[in-house]
Motif scaffolding. Structure first.
Motif, PDB file in Angstrom:
ATOM      1  N   ASP A   3      -0.920  14.081 -33.527  1.00 53.96           N
ATOM      2  CA  ASP A   3      -1.741  15.221 -34.117  1.00 53.96           C
ATOM      3  C   ASP A   3      -1.809  15.261 -35.751  1.00 53.96           C
ATOM      4  OD1 ASP A   3       0.290  17.452 -32.265  1.00 53.96           O
ATOM      5  OD2 ASP A   3      -1.630  16.648 -31.934  1.00 53.96           O
ATOM      6  N   ASP A   4      -1.321  14.123 -36.357  1.00 58.22           N
ATOM      7  CA  ASP A   4      -1.034  14.085 -37.867  1.00 58.22           C
ATOM      8  C   ASP A   4      -2.375  13.002 -38.158  1.00 58.22           C
ATOM      9  OD1 ASP A   4      -0.066  11.842 -37.087  1.00 58.22           O
ATOM     10  OD2 ASP A   4       1.812  11.979 -38.396  1.00 58.22           O
ATOM     11  N   ARG A   5      -3.112  12.540 -37.346  1.00 60.88           N
ATOM     12  CA  ARG A   5      -4.133  11.605 -37.903  1.00 60.88           C
ATOM     13  C   ARG A   5      -5.322  12.418 -38.252  1.00 60.88           C
ATOM     14  NH1 ARG A   5      -4.644   7.443 -33.022  1.00 60.88           N
ATOM     15  NH2 ARG A   5      -6.154   6.234 -34.449  1.00 60.88           N
ATOM     16  N   ILE A   6      -6.300  11.721 -39.036  1.00 59.26           N
ATOM     17  CA  ILE A   6      -7.314  12.548 -39.376  1.00 59.26           C
ATOM     18  C   ILE A   6      -8.379  12.408 -38.275  1.00 59.26           C
ATOM     19  CG2 ILE A   6      -9.264  12.610 -41.147  1.00 59.26           C
ATOM     20  CD1 ILE A   6      -7.057  11.170 -43.249  1.00 59.26           C
ATOM     21  N   ARG A   7      -8.929  13.750 -38.054  1.00 59.19           N
ATOM     22  CA  ARG A   7      -9.771  13.970 -36.848  1.00 59.19           C
ATOM     23  C   ARG A   7     -11.144  13.760 -37.340  1.00 59.19           C
ATOM     24  NH1 ARG A   7      -8.035  16.359 -32.505  1.00 59.19           N
ATOM     25  NH2 ARG A   7     -10.142  17.654 -32.302  1.00 59.19           N
ATOM     26  N   VAL A   8     -12.158  12.809 -37.121  1.00 59.55           N
ATOM     27  CA  VAL A   8     -13.293  12.661 -37.553  1.00 59.55           C
ATOM     28  C   VAL A   8     -14.423  12.665 -36.688  1.00 59.55           C
ATOM     29  CG1 VAL A   8     -14.840  10.900 -38.641  1.00 59.55           C
ATOM     30  CG2 VAL A   8     -12.421  10.645 -38.929  1.00 59.55           C
ATOM     31  N   LEU A   9     -15.342  13.202 -36.552  1.00 58.44           N
ATOM     32  CA  LEU A   9     -16.479  13.224 -35.895  1.00 58.44           C
ATOM     33  C   LEU A   9     -17.777  12.512 -36.543  1.00 58.44           C
ATOM     34  CD1 LEU A   9     -18.173  14.783 -33.610  1.00 58.44           C
ATOM     35  CD2 LEU A   9     -18.803  16.594 -35.132  1.00 58.44           C
ATOM     36  N   ILE A  10     -18.361  11.616 -35.753  1.00 54.90           N
ATOM     37  CA  ILE A  10     -19.550  10.926 -36.219  1.00 54.90           C
ATOM     38  C   ILE A  10     -20.650  11.461 -35.819  1.00 54.90           C
ATOM     39  CG2 ILE A  10     -20.584   8.599 -36.001  1.00 54.90           C
ATOM     40  CD1 ILE A  10     -17.643   7.482 -35.392  1.00 54.90           C
ATOM     41  N   VAL A  11     -21.716  11.686 -36.973  1.00 53.45           N
ATOM     42  CA  VAL A  11     -23.173  12.359 -36.506  1.00 53.45           C
ATOM     43  C   VAL A  11     -24.022  10.992 -36.902  1.00 53.45           C
ATOM     44  CG1 VAL A  11     -24.778  14.300 -36.769  1.00 53.45           C
ATOM     45  CG2 VAL A  11     -22.091  14.492 -36.897  1.00 53.45           C
ATOM     46  N   MET A  31      -6.400   7.347 -38.639  1.00 57.84           N
ATOM     47  CA  MET A  31      -7.595   8.150 -38.530  1.00 57.84           C
ATOM     48  C   MET A  31      -7.977   7.996 -36.890  1.00 57.84           C
ATOM     49  SD  MET A  31      -9.949   6.938 -41.662  1.00 57.84           S
ATOM     50  CE  MET A  31      -9.157   6.978 -43.172  1.00 57.84           C
ATOM     51  N   ASP A  32      -8.859   8.975 -36.376  1.00 60.40           N
ATOM     52  CA  ASP A  32      -8.926   9.011 -34.914  1.00 60.40           C
ATOM     53  C   ASP A  32     -10.342   9.594 -34.786  1.00 60.40           C
ATOM     54  OD1 ASP A  32      -8.180   8.907 -31.991  1.00 60.40           O
ATOM     55  OD2 ASP A  32      -8.625  11.202 -32.192  1.00 60.40           O
ATOM     56  N   VAL A  33     -11.342   8.852 -34.036  1.00 57.47           N
ATOM     57  CA  VAL A  33     -12.590   9.373 -33.766  1.00 57.47           C
ATOM     58  C   VAL A  33     -12.471  10.337 -32.846  1.00 57.47           C
ATOM     59  CG1 VAL A  33     -15.140   8.935 -33.171  1.00 57.47           C
ATOM     60  CG2 VAL A  33     -13.760   7.488 -34.782  1.00 57.47           C
ATOM     61  N   VAL A  34     -12.695  11.620 -32.832  1.00 54.18           N
ATOM     62  CA  VAL A  34     -12.715  12.795 -31.719  1.00 54.18           C
ATOM     63  C   VAL A  34     -13.864  12.883 -31.200  1.00 54.18           C
ATOM     64  CG1 VAL A  34     -10.611  13.855 -33.045  1.00 54.18           C
ATOM     65  CG2 VAL A  34     -13.247  14.498 -33.443  1.00 54.18           C
ATOM     66  N   GLY A  35     -14.890  12.326 -31.584  1.00 58.21           N
ATOM     67  CA  GLY A  35     -16.355  12.486 -30.957  1.00 58.21           C
ATOM     68  C   GLY A  35     -17.426  12.146 -31.794  1.00 58.21           C
ATOM     69  N   SER A  36     -18.711  12.202 -31.087  1.00 57.96           N
ATOM     70  CA  SER A  36     -19.878  11.713 -31.755  1.00 57.96           C
ATOM     71  C   SER A  36     -20.910  12.894 -31.465  1.00 57.96           C
ATOM     72  CB  SER A  36     -20.224  10.362 -31.393  1.00 57.96           C
ATOM     73  OG  SER A  36     -20.589  10.204 -30.159  1.00 57.96           O
ATOM     74  N   LYS A  46     -20.435  19.898 -31.240  1.00 57.27           N
ATOM     75  CA  LYS A  46     -19.546  19.272 -31.070  1.00 57.27           C
ATOM     76  C   LYS A  46     -18.240  19.551 -32.272  1.00 57.27           C
ATOM     77  CE  LYS A  46     -20.921  16.350 -28.040  1.00 57.27           C
ATOM     78  NZ  LYS A  46     -21.345  15.017 -28.343  1.00 57.27           N
ATOM     79  N   ALA A  47     -18.629  20.171 -33.265  1.00 53.92           N
ATOM     80  CA  ALA A  47     -17.822  20.488 -34.323  1.00 53.92           C
ATOM     81  C   ALA A  47     -16.971  21.884 -33.975  1.00 53.92           C
ATOM     82  CB  ALA A  47     -18.427  20.704 -35.542  1.00 53.92           C
ATOM     83  N   ASN A  51     -13.258  20.481 -33.468  1.00 52.25           N
ATOM     84  CA  ASN A  51     -12.406  20.732 -34.801  1.00 52.25           C
ATOM     85  C   ASN A  51     -12.122  19.648 -35.561  1.00 52.25           C
ATOM     86  OD1 ASN A  51     -11.400  22.616 -36.574  1.00 52.25           O
ATOM     87  ND2 ASN A  51      -9.302  22.298 -35.568  1.00 52.25           N
ATOM     88  N   PRO A  52     -12.809  18.852 -36.053  1.00 52.11           N
ATOM     89  CA  PRO A  52     -12.918  17.649 -36.778  1.00 52.11           C
ATOM     90  C   PRO A  52     -12.140  18.171 -38.274  1.00 52.11           C
ATOM     91  CG  PRO A  52     -15.102  18.106 -36.572  1.00 52.11           C
ATOM     92  CD  PRO A  52     -14.513  19.178 -35.833  1.00 52.11           C
ATOM     93  N   ASP A  53     -11.563  17.047 -38.819  1.00 52.62           N
ATOM     94  CA  ASP A  53     -11.372  17.323 -40.407  1.00 52.62           C
ATOM     95  C   ASP A  53     -12.357  17.046 -41.208  1.00 52.62           C
ATOM     96  OD1 ASP A  53      -8.491  18.218 -39.839  1.00 52.62           O
ATOM     97  OD2 ASP A  53      -8.205  16.115 -39.138  1.00 52.62           O
ATOM     98  N   VAL A  54     -13.016  15.846 -40.894  1.00 55.35           N
ATOM     99  CA  VAL A  54     -13.904  15.227 -41.659  1.00 55.35           C
ATOM    100  C   VAL A  54     -15.095  14.573 -40.435  1.00 55.35           C
ATOM    101  CG1 VAL A  54     -14.693  13.350 -43.032  1.00 55.35           C
ATOM    102  CG2 VAL A  54     -12.279  14.122 -43.082  1.00 55.35           C
ATOM    103  N   ILE A  55     -16.283  14.878 -41.347  1.00 60.15           N
ATOM    104  CA  ILE A  55     -17.714  14.698 -40.417  1.00 60.15           C
ATOM    105  C   ILE A  55     -18.477  13.756 -41.098  1.00 60.15           C
ATOM    106  CG2 ILE A  55     -19.728  15.535 -39.430  1.00 60.15           C
ATOM    107  CD1 ILE A  55     -18.294  18.191 -39.251  1.00 60.15           C
ATOM    108  N   THR A  56     -18.849  12.411 -40.633  1.00 59.99           N
ATOM    109  CA  THR A  56     -19.673  11.660 -41.348  1.00 59.99           C
ATOM    110  C   THR A  56     -21.120  12.050 -40.749  1.00 59.99           C
ATOM    111  OG1 THR A  56     -19.752   9.916 -39.755  1.00 59.99           O
ATOM    112  CG2 THR A  56     -17.792   9.944 -40.984  1.00 59.99           C
ATOM    113  N   LEU A  57     -22.134  12.319 -41.540  1.00 61.59           N
ATOM    114  CA  LEU A  57     -23.188  12.670 -41.381  1.00 61.59           C
ATOM    115  C   LEU A  57     -24.540  12.147 -41.619  1.00 61.59           C
ATOM    116  CD1 LEU A  57     -24.686  15.511 -40.263  1.00 61.59           C
ATOM    117  CD2 LEU A  57     -24.578  16.070 -42.618  1.00 61.59           C
ATOM    118  N   ASP A  58     -25.266  11.471 -40.864  1.00 60.20           N
ATOM    119  CA  ASP A  58     -26.622  10.951 -41.047  1.00 60.20           C
ATOM    120  C   ASP A  58     -27.701  12.228 -41.674  1.00 60.20           C
ATOM    121  OD1 ASP A  58     -28.792   9.104 -41.214  1.00 60.20           O
ATOM    122  OD2 ASP A  58     -29.155   9.104 -39.217  1.00 60.20           O
TER     123      ASP A  58
END
Length: 355
Positions: A3-11, A31-36, A46-47, A51-58
């Motif tokens: 639960d304490d890992r940073i949840r990341v969504l890749i776009v 860190m943990d990639v929760v989805g894309s 997906k967001a 419920n990601p903490d951080v999103i990488t966005l193209d």
């Protein structure tokens, strides 16, 4: 997954890039990639679900582009967004706009995408994800309005545009949005030139200057070598060079230097401030703003030894990252600590432009 890992969504619309970014992030135990997601519309869905903490966005995607997605994501929740940008002129302009809209920071795709998984890029991405998460967790928010444009000093003074002051600004993470908030607050006829070091790669500083010029009364440009400092002008250090000054015959010009990075930075705030200290300009206002690390403090100490500058630091509550201002404050060189939207007023009051 814990639960304490940073949840990341890749776009990203590229399956290859999604896989590359996924692999880079997954090697970090924090860190943990929760989805894309494959486009902006998919990202919104997906967001909501993940419920990601951080999103990488193209930025450049079909169906819904990254800028439109960013605006909608911000309405949906306070996600921390890191833009993954290309080095093209269009990519740089879009990235500046994304930062202005509220993206935390950006990383650039190399020209050869197969070098994307390099250790340097992996480390940069991990650090920016970490800082974005910390910023979101602490709930730091900049003011979202530009505020009222401060009235000018009037037409009664025929020498209003004479260069009487130099404003030197050092800024890093969170800088484009902060600068786009405060630059429109300065009147065109201020008796000062403004020089800015914003930590940013080559190519992106020109897009930043162009964008600030569009929204400001001041003339904003990327600094050019041997350019004469003039009142009412803002000079942004190019991402590839240090910005220094040379005074001669009562005039001061910009000298761009390709000397090695200092403390990992070129342009460097320390280099700029030290150069200001050695110039003939006596009336100096130095501003240290949001950003990681300590760049600027050593230069401010040198400036304080040689001149009597008025030094302002951005306060913690409005700094996206309270690193550079914090170190400067702790060093004892700062005269005034101000929230972002108050900085222009403090500067104008000091120059006697506003009572």
């Amino acid at each position: 997954m814990t639960d304490d890992r940073i949840r990341v969504l890749i776009v990203d619309d590229s399956a290859f890039m999604r896989r590359v970014i996924h692999n880079m992030i997954e090697t970090n135990p924090e860190m943990d990639v929760v989805g894309s997601a494959r486009d902006g519309l998919d990202a919104l869905k997906k967001a909501r679900e993940l419920n990601p903490d951080v999103i990488t966005l193209d930025i450049e995607m079909p169906v819904m582009d990254g800028l439109t997605a960013l605006e909608n994501l911000q309405k949906q929740d306070d996600y921390a967004v890191i833009v993954v940008s290309s080095h093209t002129r269009e990519g740089a302009s879009a990235t500046i706009r994304a930062l202005e809209l509220g993206a935390f920071d950006f990383v650039t795709k190399p020209d050869n995408i197969f070098s994307m998984p390099s250790e340097e890029i992996r480390a940069e991405l991990a650090e920016k994800i970490r800082m974005a998460y910390q910023s979101r967790k602490k709930g730091r928010k900049e003011a979202k309005t530009l505020g009222k444009v401060v009235s000018g000093i009037g037409e009664q003074d025929g020498k209003a545009n004479d260069l009487k002051y130099l404003i030197a600004i050092g800024i890093s993470t969170g800088g484009p949005r902060a600068l786009s908030s405060i630059m429109p607050m300065f009147p065109a006829d201020i008796p000062a030139a403004v020089i800015v070091v914003q930590h940013m790669p080559e190519g992106f500083t020109k897009s930043l200057a162009n964008r600030l010029n569009e929204i400001s009364s001041l003339t904003v440009k990327e600094a050019a070598d041997n350019e004469l400092l003039k009142a009412g002008n803002v000079y942004i250090a190019p991402g590839s060079h240090h910005l220094t000054l040379k005074s001669e015959g009562g005039k001061t010009r910009i000298v761009l230097s390709d000397q090695p990075p200092l403390g990992g930075f070129r342009p460097s705030v320390d280099v700029m401030m030290r150069s200001v200290a050695d110039s003939d300009i006596e009336n100096v206002i130095a501003v240290i703003m949001t950003g990681m690390g300590s760049d600027g403090t050593k230069g401010l100490i040198e400036l304080r030894k040689k001149k009597k500058p008025y030094v302002i630091a951005q306060d913690e509550s409005t700094s996206i990252v309270f690193g550079m201002p914090k170190v400067a404050i702790e060093s004892g060189v700062v005269d005034d600590i101000a929230p972002l939207m108050e900085i222009p007023n403090r500067i104008l009051k000091y120059m006697g432009v506003r009572q």
